[in-house]
Write a protein that holds these residues in place. Structure first.
Motif, PDB file in Angstrom:
ATOM      1  N   MET A  27     -81.259-123.035   1.033  1.00  0.00           N
ATOM      2  CA  MET A  27     -80.460-122.818   2.234  1.00  0.00           C
ATOM      3  C   MET A  27     -79.159-123.606   2.076  1.00  0.00           C
ATOM      4  SD  MET A  27     -81.527-123.356   6.231  1.00  0.00           S
ATOM      5  CE  MET A  27     -82.630-121.978   6.219  1.00  0.00           C
ATOM      6  N   ASN A  28     -78.034-122.921   2.239  1.00  0.00           N
ATOM      7  CA  ASN A  28     -76.752-123.589   2.082  1.00  0.00           C
ATOM      8  C   ASN A  28     -76.315-124.275   3.383  1.00  0.00           C
ATOM      9  OD1 ASN A  28     -75.326-121.709   3.754  1.00  0.00           O
ATOM     10  ND2 ASN A  28     -75.058-120.332   2.025  1.00  0.00           N
ATOM     11  N   ASP A  29     -75.183-124.959   3.330  1.00  0.00           N
ATOM     12  CA  ASP A  29     -74.696-125.730   4.474  1.00  0.00           C
ATOM     13  C   ASP A  29     -74.424-124.850   5.696  1.00  0.00           C
ATOM     14  OD1 ASP A  29     -73.668-128.258   5.677  1.00  0.00           O
ATOM     15  OD2 ASP A  29     -71.764-127.157   5.648  1.00  0.00           O
ATOM     16  N   ILE A  30     -73.813-123.695   5.476  1.00  0.00           N
ATOM     17  CA  ILE A  30     -73.521-122.792   6.596  1.00  0.00           C
ATOM     18  C   ILE A  30     -74.816-122.348   7.257  1.00  0.00           C
ATOM     19  CG2 ILE A  30     -72.643-120.488   7.183  1.00  0.00           C
ATOM     20  CD1 ILE A  30     -70.386-120.994   5.131  1.00  0.00           C
ATOM     21  N   GLN A  31     -75.796-121.944   6.465  1.00  0.00           N
ATOM     22  CA  GLN A  31     -77.080-121.503   7.011  1.00  0.00           C
ATOM     23  C   GLN A  31     -77.745-122.622   7.808  1.00  0.00           C
ATOM     24  OE1 GLN A  31     -78.719-120.413   3.237  1.00  0.00           O
ATOM     25  NE2 GLN A  31     -78.281-118.234   3.542  1.00  0.00           N
ATOM     26  N   LYS A  32     -77.706-123.851   7.299  1.00  0.00           N
ATOM     27  CA  LYS A  32     -78.312-124.985   7.999  1.00  0.00           C
ATOM     28  C   LYS A  32     -77.619-125.267   9.324  1.00  0.00           C
ATOM     29  CE  LYS A  32     -79.825-127.357   3.823  1.00  0.00           C
ATOM     30  NZ  LYS A  32     -79.564-128.486   2.920  1.00  0.00           N
ATOM     31  N   ARG A  33     -76.297-125.189   9.325  1.00  0.00           N
ATOM     32  CA  ARG A  33     -75.550-125.465  10.559  1.00  0.00           C
ATOM     33  C   ARG A  33     -75.780-124.383  11.607  1.00  0.00           C
ATOM     34  NH1 ARG A  33     -69.693-126.740   8.314  1.00  0.00           N
ATOM     35  NH2 ARG A  33     -69.205-127.094  10.524  1.00  0.00           N
ATOM     36  N   VAL A  34     -75.831-123.126  11.175  1.00  0.00           N
ATOM     37  CA  VAL A  34     -76.114-122.033  12.109  1.00  0.00           C
ATOM     38  C   VAL A  34     -77.547-122.162  12.630  1.00  0.00           C
ATOM     39  CG1 VAL A  34     -76.339-119.523  12.360  1.00  0.00           C
ATOM     40  CG2 VAL A  34     -74.394-120.486  11.106  1.00  0.00           C
ATOM     41  N   LEU A  35     -78.472-122.509  11.756  1.00  0.00           N
ATOM     42  CA  LEU A  35     -79.868-122.707  12.154  1.00  0.00           C
ATOM     43  C   LEU A  35     -79.955-123.792  13.233  1.00  0.00           C
ATOM     44  CD1 LEU A  35     -82.932-122.115  10.386  1.00  0.00           C
ATOM     45  CD2 LEU A  35     -82.731-124.516  10.921  1.00  0.00           C
ATOM     46  N   ARG A  36     -79.202-124.867  13.061  1.00  0.00           N
ATOM     47  CA  ARG A  36     -79.205-125.945  14.051  1.00  0.00           C
ATOM     48  C   ARG A  36     -78.676-125.453  15.404  1.00  0.00           C
ATOM     49  NH1 ARG A  36     -77.061-129.767  11.021  1.00  0.00           N
ATOM     50  NH2 ARG A  36     -74.909-129.274  11.547  1.00  0.00           N
ATOM     51  N   CYS A  37     -77.636-124.634  15.388  1.00  0.00           N
ATOM     52  CA  CYS A  37     -77.105-124.063  16.634  1.00  0.00           C
ATOM     53  C   CYS A  37     -78.148-123.173  17.308  1.00  0.00           C
ATOM     54  CB  CYS A  37     -75.824-123.277  16.362  1.00  0.00           C
ATOM     55  SG  CYS A  37     -74.418-124.295  15.862  1.00  0.00           S
ATOM     56  N   PHE A  38     -78.820-122.347  16.516  1.00  0.00           N
ATOM     57  CA  PHE A  38     -79.883-121.501  17.066  1.00  0.00           C
ATOM     58  C   PHE A  38     -80.984-122.362  17.688  1.00  0.00           C
ATOM     59  CE2 PHE A  38     -78.105-117.811  15.071  1.00  0.00           C
ATOM     60  CZ  PHE A  38     -78.730-116.710  15.641  1.00  0.00           C
ATOM     61  N   SER A  39     -81.367-123.425  17.005  1.00  0.00           N
ATOM     62  CA  SER A  39     -82.423-124.313  17.511  1.00  0.00           C
ATOM     63  C   SER A  39     -82.024-124.938  18.842  1.00  0.00           C
ATOM     64  CB  SER A  39     -82.732-125.414  16.501  1.00  0.00           C
ATOM     65  OG  SER A  39     -83.352-124.877  15.364  1.00  0.00           O
ATOM     66  N   ASN A  40     -80.755-125.264  18.985  1.00  0.00           N
ATOM     67  CA  ASN A  40     -80.278-125.850  20.243  1.00  0.00           C
ATOM     68  C   ASN A  40     -80.290-124.839  21.387  1.00  0.00           C
ATOM     69  OD1 ASN A  40     -79.845-128.360  19.075  1.00  0.00           O
ATOM     70  ND2 ASN A  40     -77.708-127.936  18.606  1.00  0.00           N
ATOM     71  N   VAL A  41     -79.916-123.615  21.084  1.00  0.00           N
ATOM     72  CA  VAL A  41     -79.842-122.571  22.120  1.00  0.00           C
ATOM     73  C   VAL A  41     -81.215-121.961  22.407  1.00  0.00           C
ATOM     74  CG1 VAL A  41     -78.825-120.319  22.698  1.00  0.00           C
ATOM     75  CG2 VAL A  41     -77.418-122.097  21.612  1.00  0.00           C
ATOM     76  N   PHE A  42     -82.058-121.858  21.372  1.00  0.00           N
ATOM     77  CA  PHE A  42     -83.406-121.299  21.508  1.00  0.00           C
ATOM     78  C   PHE A  42     -84.441-122.355  21.108  1.00  0.00           C
ATOM     79  CE2 PHE A  42     -80.684-117.626  20.351  1.00  0.00           C
ATOM     80  CZ  PHE A  42     -80.878-116.835  21.483  1.00  0.00           C
ATOM     81  N   PRO A  43     -84.631-123.379  21.934  1.00  0.00           N
ATOM     82  CA  PRO A  43     -85.523-124.488  21.539  1.00  0.00           C
ATOM     83  C   PRO A  43     -86.981-124.084  21.339  1.00  0.00           C
ATOM     84  CG  PRO A  43     -84.867-124.709  23.831  1.00  0.00           C
ATOM     85  CD  PRO A  43     -84.060-123.587  23.252  1.00  0.00           C
ATOM     86  N   ASP A  44     -87.411-122.983  21.930  1.00  0.00           N
ATOM     87  CA  ASP A  44     -88.807-122.545  21.790  1.00  0.00           C
ATOM     88  C   ASP A  44     -89.034-121.646  20.579  1.00  0.00           C
ATOM     89  OD1 ASP A  44     -89.457-123.936  24.107  1.00  0.00           O
ATOM     90  OD2 ASP A  44     -89.061-122.201  25.393  1.00  0.00           O
ATOM     91  N   LEU A  45     -87.965-121.279  19.888  1.00  0.00           N
ATOM     92  CA  LEU A  45     -88.077-120.402  18.721  1.00  0.00           C
ATOM     93  C   LEU A  45     -88.408-121.244  17.487  1.00  0.00           C
ATOM     94  CD1 LEU A  45     -87.708-117.512  17.592  1.00  0.00           C
ATOM     95  CD2 LEU A  45     -85.295-118.096  17.216  1.00  0.00           C
ATOM     96  N   PRO A  46     -89.547-120.958  16.835  1.00  0.00           N
ATOM     97  CA  PRO A  46     -89.890-121.705  15.625  1.00  0.00           C
ATOM     98  C   PRO A  46     -88.792-121.567  14.561  1.00  0.00           C
ATOM     99  CG  PRO A  46     -91.763-120.410  16.369  1.00  0.00           C
ATOM    100  CD  PRO A  46     -90.573-119.978  17.182  1.00  0.00           C
ATOM    101  N   GLU A  47     -88.480-122.655  13.899  1.00  0.00           N
ATOM    102  CA  GLU A  47     -87.401-122.672  12.911  1.00  0.00           C
ATOM    103  C   GLU A  47     -87.581-121.621  11.827  1.00  0.00           C
ATOM    104  OE1 GLU A  47     -85.880-125.892   9.775  1.00  0.00           O
ATOM    105  OE2 GLU A  47     -85.724-126.566  11.863  1.00  0.00           O
ATOM    106  N   LYS A  48     -88.807-121.364  11.426  1.00  0.00           N
ATOM    107  CA  LYS A  48     -89.043-120.380  10.362  1.00  0.00           C
ATOM    108  C   LYS A  48     -88.730-118.950  10.798  1.00  0.00           C
ATOM    109  CE  LYS A  48     -93.923-120.096  11.389  1.00  0.00           C
ATOM    110  NZ  LYS A  48     -94.729-118.973  11.412  1.00  0.00           N
ATOM    111  N   GLU A  49     -88.656-118.696  12.104  1.00  0.00           N
ATOM    112  CA  GLU A  49     -88.349-117.360  12.609  1.00  0.00           C
ATOM    113  C   GLU A  49     -86.851-117.126  12.812  1.00  0.00           C
ATOM    114  OE1 GLU A  49     -90.741-116.190  15.965  1.00  0.00           O
ATOM    115  OE2 GLU A  49     -92.524-117.111  15.086  1.00  0.00           O
ATOM    116  N   ILE A  50     -86.071-118.193  12.812  1.00  0.00           N
ATOM    117  CA  ILE A  50     -84.640-118.073  13.081  1.00  0.00           C
ATOM    118  C   ILE A  50     -83.919-117.160  12.088  1.00  0.00           C
ATOM    119  CG2 ILE A  50     -82.454-119.360  13.177  1.00  0.00           C
ATOM    120  CD1 ILE A  50     -84.039-121.614  14.599  1.00  0.00           C
ATOM    121  N   PRO A  51     -84.180-117.241  10.793  1.00  0.00           N
ATOM    122  CA  PRO A  51     -83.453-116.363   9.863  1.00  0.00           C
ATOM    123  C   PRO A  51     -83.633-114.859  10.120  1.00  0.00           C
ATOM    124  CG  PRO A  51     -84.391-118.188   8.663  1.00  0.00           C
ATOM    125  CD  PRO A  51     -84.959-118.245  10.073  1.00  0.00           C
ATOM    126  N   ARG A  52     -84.648-114.487  10.877  1.00  0.00           N
ATOM    127  CA  ARG A  52     -84.866-113.070  11.211  1.00  0.00           C
ATOM    128  C   ARG A  52     -84.461-112.754  12.651  1.00  0.00           C
ATOM    129  NH1 ARG A  52     -89.580-114.743   8.934  1.00  0.00           N
ATOM    130  NH2 ARG A  52     -90.686-114.560  10.885  1.00  0.00           N
TER     131      ARG A  52
END
Length: 80
Positions: A1-26
């Motif tokens: 996972m590159n830096d952009i993917q990690k940063r976007v994943l972190r934003c998703f985690s903040n906005v969707f706190p109940d979404l498991p991290e492994k599901e975010i890429p889909r």
């Protein structure tokens, strides 16, 4: 996972706190009931702030999934 993917994943985690991290890429507006129009604006605003790059108005209708958002940001990075 590159830096952009990690940063976007972190934003998703903040906005969707109940979404498991492994599901975010889909994640997409079609797959997440919680991803409504207000959440969409919140998510893209969070990502724009994270990267210091605002999105254009037409981006809001096109960037409807994690992969599409990451792809757009990676393309911007390559052009910079």
């Amino acid at each position: 996972m590159n830096d952009i993917q990690k940063r976007v994943l972190r934003c998703f985690s903040n906005v969707f706190p109940d979404l498991p991290e492994k599901e975010i890429p889909r994640a997409s507006t079609a797959s997440l009931a919680a991803w409504d129009s207000l959440t969409h604006i919140t998510l893209l605003a969070s990502i724009a702030e994270e990267f210091g790059q605002p999105f254009e108005v037409e981006d809001y209708g096109e960037l409807v999934s994690y992969p599409l958002i990451v792809d757009r940001l990676e393309n911007r990075a390559h052009r910079a």
